[in-house]
Design a protein around this motif. Structure first.
Motif, mmCIF file in Angstrom:
data_model
loop_
_atom_site.group_PDB
_atom_site.id
_atom_site.type_symbol
_atom_site.label_atom_id
_atom_site.label_comp_id
_atom_site.label_asym_id
_atom_site.label_seq_id
_atom_site.Cartn_x
_atom_site.Cartn_y
_atom_site.Cartn_z
ATOM 1 N N LEU A 48 48.498 44.326 -12.072
ATOM 2 C CA LEU A 48 48.006 45.011 -10.872
ATOM 3 C C LEU A 48 47.250 43.983 -10.039
ATOM 4 N N LYS A 49 47.953 43.344 -9.132
ATOM 5 C CA LYS A 49 47.374 42.245 -8.364
ATOM 6 C C LYS A 49 46.190 42.691 -7.520
ATOM 7 N N ASN A 50 46.297 43.860 -6.892
ATOM 8 C CA ASN A 50 45.211 44.312 -6.015
ATOM 9 C C ASN A 50 43.939 44.647 -6.789
ATOM 10 N N LEU A 51 44.052 44.906 -8.087
ATOM 11 C CA LEU A 51 42.882 45.204 -8.917
ATOM 12 C C LEU A 51 42.528 44.045 -9.841
ATOM 13 N N ASP A 52 43.281 42.957 -9.738
ATOM 14 C CA ASP A 52 43.060 41.760 -10.556
ATOM 15 C C ASP A 52 43.078 42.103 -12.045
ATOM 16 N N MET A 53 44.131 42.844 -12.458
ATOM 17 C CA MET A 53 44.273 43.253 -13.858
ATOM 18 C C MET A 53 45.601 42.766 -14.407
ATOM 19 N N PRO A 54 45.601 42.250 -15.628
ATOM 20 C CA PRO A 54 46.862 41.814 -16.246
ATOM 21 C C PRO A 54 47.698 43.027 -16.657
ATOM 22 N N ALA A 55 48.914 42.755 -17.056
ATOM 23 C CA ALA A 55 49.788 43.815 -17.571
ATOM 24 C C ALA A 55 49.153 44.418 -18.830
ATOM 25 N N MET A 56 49.216 45.735 -18.936
ATOM 26 C CA MET A 56 48.660 46.442 -20.095
ATOM 27 C C MET A 56 49.045 47.907 -20.016
ATOM 28 N N THR A 57 48.593 48.686 -20.983
ATOM 29 C CA THR A 57 48.748 50.136 -20.957
ATOM 30 C C THR A 57 47.374 50.734 -20.723
ATOM 31 N N MET A 58 47.274 51.606 -19.724
ATOM 32 C CA MET A 58 45.972 52.206 -19.430
ATOM 33 C C MET A 58 46.118 53.590 -18.815
ATOM 34 N N VAL A 59 45.003 54.301 -18.754
ATOM 35 C CA VAL A 59 44.961 55.665 -18.245
ATOM 36 C C VAL A 59 44.452 55.649 -16.809
ATOM 37 N N PHE A 60 45.123 56.414 -15.960
ATOM 38 C CA PHE A 60 44.741 56.561 -14.557
ATOM 39 C C PHE A 60 44.597 58.042 -14.232
ATOM 40 N N VAL A 61 43.670 58.381 -13.354
ATOM 41 C CA VAL A 61 43.676 59.718 -12.769
ATOM 42 C C VAL A 61 44.688 59.688 -11.631
ATOM 43 N N VAL A 62 45.123 60.857 -11.187
ATOM 44 C CA VAL A 62 46.062 60.921 -10.077
ATOM 45 C C VAL A 62 45.358 61.464 -8.840
ATOM 46 N N ALA A 63 45.739 60.943 -7.683
ATOM 47 C CA ALA A 63 45.135 61.387 -6.429
ATOM 48 C C ALA A 63 45.621 62.786 -6.056
ATOM 49 N N ASP A 64 46.828 63.131 -6.500
ATOM 50 C CA ASP A 64 47.433 64.416 -6.163
ATOM 51 C C ASP A 64 48.038 65.015 -7.435
ATOM 52 N N ASP A 65 47.621 66.223 -7.772
ATOM 53 C CA ASP A 65 48.107 66.884 -8.990
ATOM 54 C C ASP A 65 49.630 67.003 -9.027
ATOM 55 N N ALA A 66 50.272 67.084 -7.877
ATOM 56 C CA ALA A 66 51.731 67.229 -7.813
ATOM 57 C C ALA A 66 52.451 66.031 -8.431
ATOM 58 N N MET A 67 51.791 64.886 -8.501
ATOM 59 C CA MET A 67 52.391 63.702 -9.116
ATOM 60 C C MET A 67 52.736 63.954 -10.586
ATOM 61 N N LEU A 68 51.946 64.773 -11.246
ATOM 62 C CA LEU A 68 52.148 65.045 -12.670
ATOM 63 C C LEU A 68 53.471 65.759 -12.934
ATOM 64 N N ASP A 69 53.911 66.563 -11.976
ATOM 65 C CA ASP A 69 55.155 67.317 -12.123
ATOM 66 C C ASP A 69 56.384 66.479 -11.806
ATOM 67 N N LYS A 70 56.194 65.328 -11.209
ATOM 68 C CA LYS A 70 57.316 64.490 -10.765
ATOM 69 C C LYS A 70 57.741 63.448 -11.792
ATOM 70 N N VAL A 71 56.999 63.333 -12.891
ATOM 71 C CA VAL A 71 57.297 62.287 -13.873
ATOM 72 C C VAL A 71 57.466 62.865 -15.269
ATOM 73 N N LYS A 72 58.118 62.060 -16.123
ATOM 74 C CA LYS A 72 58.325 62.438 -17.520
ATOM 75 C C LYS A 72 57.954 61.247 -18.398
ATOM 76 N N VAL A 73 57.555 61.516 -19.625
ATOM 77 C CA VAL A 73 57.244 60.453 -20.577
ATOM 78 C C VAL A 73 58.494 59.595 -20.780
ATOM 79 N N GLY A 74 58.304 58.282 -20.750
ATOM 80 C CA GLY A 74 59.400 57.341 -20.921
ATOM 81 C C GLY A 74 60.063 56.933 -19.612
ATOM 82 N N GLN A 75 59.693 57.577 -18.528
ATOM 83 C CA GLN A 75 60.308 57.318 -17.232
ATOM 84 C C GLN A 75 59.754 56.046 -16.591
ATOM 85 N N PRO A 76 60.640 55.176 -16.087
ATOM 86 C CA PRO A 76 60.160 54.025 -15.327
ATOM 87 C C PRO A 76 59.730 54.491 -13.930
#
Length: 95
Positions: A48-76
């Protein structure tokens, strides 16, 4: 004349700032977990270049709850993450 010059400078600056805002940088990742109760996504992501973070696995909150319905586990995905009120937040997401 001075007023016109000031207006031209103001318009030029506002165009520059708007152009910067439109250039959100998407990062590639994979959805690892969806927590609808907490409104969070766990994403394995590239740097994440804008946050100066290396590649990793991490937890994010979402700005819009509707984002949660648009994705599935394992999805790129490609997403934009920013610091919003001190919290790492997914502000945009594409499948």
């Amino acid at each position: 004349m001075k007023l016109i010059a000031k207006l031209i400078v103001a318009l030029a600056l506002s165009g520059t700032l708007a152009g910067t805002a439109l250039a959100a940088e998407y990062t590639k990742g994979e959805i690892k977990k969806i927590d609808t109760a907490q409104k969070k996504l766990t994403i394995k992501h590239e740097e994440l270049k804008n946050l100066d973070m290396p590649a990793m696995t991490m937890v994010f909150v979402v700005a819009d709850d509707a984002m949660l319905d648009k994705v599935k586990v394992g999805q790129p995905v490609e997403f934009v993450a920013e610091r919003v009120n001190g919290r790492l937040t997914v502000t945009e997401i594409q499948q």
